[in-house]
Design a protein around this motif. Sequence first.
Motif, mmCIF file in Angstrom:
data_model
loop_
_atom_site.group_PDB
_atom_site.id
_atom_site.type_symbol
_atom_site.label_atom_id
_atom_site.label_comp_id
_atom_site.label_asym_id
_atom_site.label_seq_id
_atom_site.Cartn_x
_atom_site.Cartn_y
_atom_site.Cartn_z
ATOM 1 N N THR A 65 -42.258 -12.210 -33.940
ATOM 2 C CA THR A 65 -41.566 -12.823 -32.815
ATOM 3 C C THR A 65 -42.541 -13.664 -32.006
ATOM 4 O O THR A 65 -43.455 -13.114 -31.384
ATOM 5 C CB THR A 65 -40.944 -11.748 -31.909
ATOM 6 O OG1 THR A 65 -40.179 -10.852 -32.713
ATOM 7 C CG2 THR A 65 -40.080 -12.373 -30.839
ATOM 8 N N PRO A 66 -42.406 -14.987 -31.986
ATOM 9 C CA PRO A 66 -43.371 -15.836 -31.278
ATOM 10 C C PRO A 66 -43.543 -15.474 -29.802
ATOM 11 O O PRO A 66 -44.666 -15.423 -29.300
ATOM 12 C CB PRO A 66 -42.785 -17.242 -31.450
ATOM 13 C CG PRO A 66 -42.000 -17.171 -32.718
ATOM 14 C CD PRO A 66 -41.417 -15.788 -32.742
ATOM 15 N N GLY A 93 -46.464 -12.057 -41.899
ATOM 16 C CA GLY A 93 -45.601 -12.935 -41.130
ATOM 17 C C GLY A 93 -46.116 -13.248 -39.738
ATOM 18 O O GLY A 93 -45.704 -14.243 -39.124
ATOM 19 N N TRP A 94 -47.035 -12.416 -39.234
ATOM 20 C CA TRP A 94 -47.595 -12.665 -37.909
ATOM 21 C C TRP A 94 -48.625 -13.786 -37.909
ATOM 22 O O TRP A 94 -48.923 -14.352 -36.857
ATOM 23 C CB TRP A 94 -48.237 -11.390 -37.359
ATOM 24 C CG TRP A 94 -47.260 -10.338 -36.958
ATOM 25 C CD1 TRP A 94 -46.930 -9.205 -37.663
ATOM 26 C CD2 TRP A 94 -46.460 -10.304 -35.774
ATOM 27 N NE1 TRP A 94 -45.977 -8.484 -36.993
ATOM 28 C CE2 TRP A 94 -45.680 -9.129 -35.827
ATOM 29 C CE3 TRP A 94 -46.337 -11.156 -34.677
ATOM 30 C CZ2 TRP A 94 -44.783 -8.788 -34.808
ATOM 31 C CZ3 TRP A 94 -45.446 -10.809 -33.666
ATOM 32 C CH2 TRP A 94 -44.682 -9.637 -33.738
ATOM 33 N N VAL A 95 -49.199 -14.104 -39.052
ATOM 34 C CA VAL A 95 -50.312 -15.055 -39.098
ATOM 35 C C VAL A 95 -49.913 -16.443 -38.588
ATOM 36 O O VAL A 95 -50.571 -16.979 -37.683
ATOM 37 C CB VAL A 95 -50.911 -15.122 -40.519
ATOM 38 C CG1 VAL A 95 -51.944 -16.245 -40.610
ATOM 39 C CG2 VAL A 95 -51.552 -13.787 -40.871
ATOM 40 N N PRO A 96 -48.876 -17.089 -39.107
ATOM 41 C CA PRO A 96 -48.534 -18.415 -38.571
ATOM 42 C C PRO A 96 -48.133 -18.375 -37.105
ATOM 43 O O PRO A 96 -48.381 -19.328 -36.359
ATOM 44 C CB PRO A 96 -47.373 -18.876 -39.464
ATOM 45 C CG PRO A 96 -46.833 -17.640 -40.080
ATOM 46 C CD PRO A 96 -47.990 -16.712 -40.224
ATOM 47 N N THR A 100 -50.282 -20.314 -33.937
ATOM 48 C CA THR A 100 -49.684 -21.209 -32.948
ATOM 49 C C THR A 100 -49.954 -20.743 -31.523
ATOM 50 O O THR A 100 -50.226 -21.555 -30.629
ATOM 51 C CB THR A 100 -48.163 -21.303 -33.181
ATOM 52 O OG1 THR A 100 -47.925 -21.811 -34.495
ATOM 53 C CG2 THR A 100 -47.515 -22.220 -32.159
ATOM 54 N N ALA A 101 -49.912 -19.426 -31.308
ATOM 55 C CA ALA A 101 -49.994 -18.889 -29.950
ATOM 56 C C ALA A 101 -51.422 -18.714 -29.439
ATOM 57 O O ALA A 101 -51.649 -18.723 -28.223
ATOM 58 C CB ALA A 101 -49.265 -17.548 -29.887
ATOM 59 N N ALA A 102 -52.401 -18.551 -30.333
ATOM 60 C CA ALA A 102 -53.770 -18.251 -29.913
ATOM 61 C C ALA A 102 -54.462 -19.468 -29.319
ATOM 62 O O ALA A 102 -54.169 -20.612 -29.676
ATOM 63 C CB ALA A 102 -54.568 -17.732 -31.105
ATOM 64 N N THR A 103 -55.408 -19.215 -28.414
ATOM 65 C CA THR A 103 -56.221 -20.287 -27.858
ATOM 66 C C THR A 103 -57.281 -20.721 -28.869
ATOM 67 O O THR A 103 -57.555 -20.024 -29.849
ATOM 68 C CB THR A 103 -56.913 -19.830 -26.572
ATOM 69 O OG1 THR A 103 -57.872 -18.798 -26.902
ATOM 70 C CG2 THR A 103 -55.909 -19.295 -25.556
ATOM 71 N N SER A 104 -57.903 -21.856 -28.583
ATOM 72 C CA SER A 104 -58.924 -22.381 -29.505
ATOM 73 C C SER A 104 -60.157 -21.493 -29.561
ATOM 74 O O SER A 104 -60.929 -21.567 -30.525
ATOM 75 C CB SER A 104 -59.328 -23.797 -29.077
ATOM 76 O OG SER A 104 -59.851 -23.793 -27.764
ATOM 77 N N SER A 105 -60.358 -20.641 -28.563
ATOM 78 C CA SER A 105 -61.519 -19.747 -28.564
ATOM 79 C C SER A 105 -61.284 -18.486 -29.386
ATOM 80 O O SER A 105 -62.203 -17.677 -29.557
ATOM 81 C CB SER A 105 -61.882 -19.353 -27.129
ATOM 82 O OG SER A 105 -60.796 -18.703 -26.496
ATOM 83 N N VAL A 256 -58.304 -11.070 -39.456
ATOM 84 C CA VAL A 256 -58.109 -10.604 -38.089
ATOM 85 C C VAL A 256 -58.378 -11.766 -37.141
ATOM 86 O O VAL A 256 -58.960 -12.787 -37.533
ATOM 87 C CB VAL A 256 -59.015 -9.413 -37.729
ATOM 88 C CG1 VAL A 256 -58.732 -8.218 -38.609
ATOM 89 C CG2 VAL A 256 -60.493 -9.797 -37.794
ATOM 90 N N TYR A 257 -57.958 -11.586 -35.914
ATOM 91 C CA TYR A 257 -58.215 -12.573 -34.863
ATOM 92 C C TYR A 257 -59.232 -11.978 -33.893
ATOM 93 O O TYR A 257 -59.018 -10.884 -33.357
ATOM 94 C CB TYR A 257 -56.914 -12.947 -34.145
ATOM 95 C CG TYR A 257 -55.992 -13.743 -35.029
ATOM 96 C CD1 TYR A 257 -55.920 -15.130 -34.926
ATOM 97 C CD2 TYR A 257 -55.222 -13.111 -36.007
ATOM 98 C CE1 TYR A 257 -55.100 -15.869 -35.761
ATOM 99 C CE2 TYR A 257 -54.405 -13.838 -36.838
ATOM 100 C CZ TYR A 257 -54.347 -15.217 -36.717
ATOM 101 O OH TYR A 257 -53.534 -15.948 -37.554
#
Length: 263
Positions: A65-66, A93-96, A100-105, A256-257
């Motif tokens: 869920t975005p 499914g969470w990867v895309p 999109t939602a994560a910051t550049s850092s 991972v992020y």
Amino acid sequence: MFELPAEHYPSLTPLFGPQHIGAEVAGAVLAGNTQGKVFVSAPDDFRTAFVYDNGFCVLGGPVATPAFAKSCLQWLYDHPHKDFFILYPSHEGWVPVLDTAATSSTKRVQRVAFEFNKESFDARRSKPSLASGLSLTPMDATLMRKVEATVYPWIGGTWKSATDFEGRGVGFCVLTEGGVVSLCYSVFVSGGCHAIDILTVEKFRGLGLAEAVASAFIDECVHRGLQPTWDCFEQNLPSMRLAQALGFKVTHKFLVYSWQRTI
């Protein structure tokens, strides 16, 4: 998003089966072994969940869920008491959505998962010898509190209390007259699985202390019928080499992020 009361944690167990990335982190929180938190998108919606534990966190559920992912990331960025996080997307499914939602850092980083093989452990290991003035001892509640107060403050947030750790966890330390200089302990416990965390004070590295505490940890797990587990960042070559020297086999890599606050 809504913080879920602990009495509802069992409802989320199906979201984090052993085949899912981050299952050990989520399982430790859902089992009540940690000081972690669980969030859902709505009080009565258990299709997705965000599990947080001391900087390690997992997004679970087969339907990404975005809006929920964005809320979780913003909560992490705004967290006043943590300057990092490692986020496991339990389902691909969470990867895309996270991209999109994560910051550049926020960086996408590979971690490596290992599986313990007792036969390889028995065949490869030799009894580590410690230099004069060093001693190996089990980690109890008193030693965990000492570690938190001296060489590793982060450890204080991994269990509900040092007493809980002593009752359910496994740990070993190398001591000098000045205190703890190396340690290996159960950082996440879910069922019979005990995830490994290791630290050696910088000036004592290169002396085989990590191998000594990890070998003792694994011996104790085997003795108790527990399953030691290991994963690390792909670029952490010392951890990769130590895992393989102790009989662990690479099973897979996963994404991972990772984020670190900058001043």
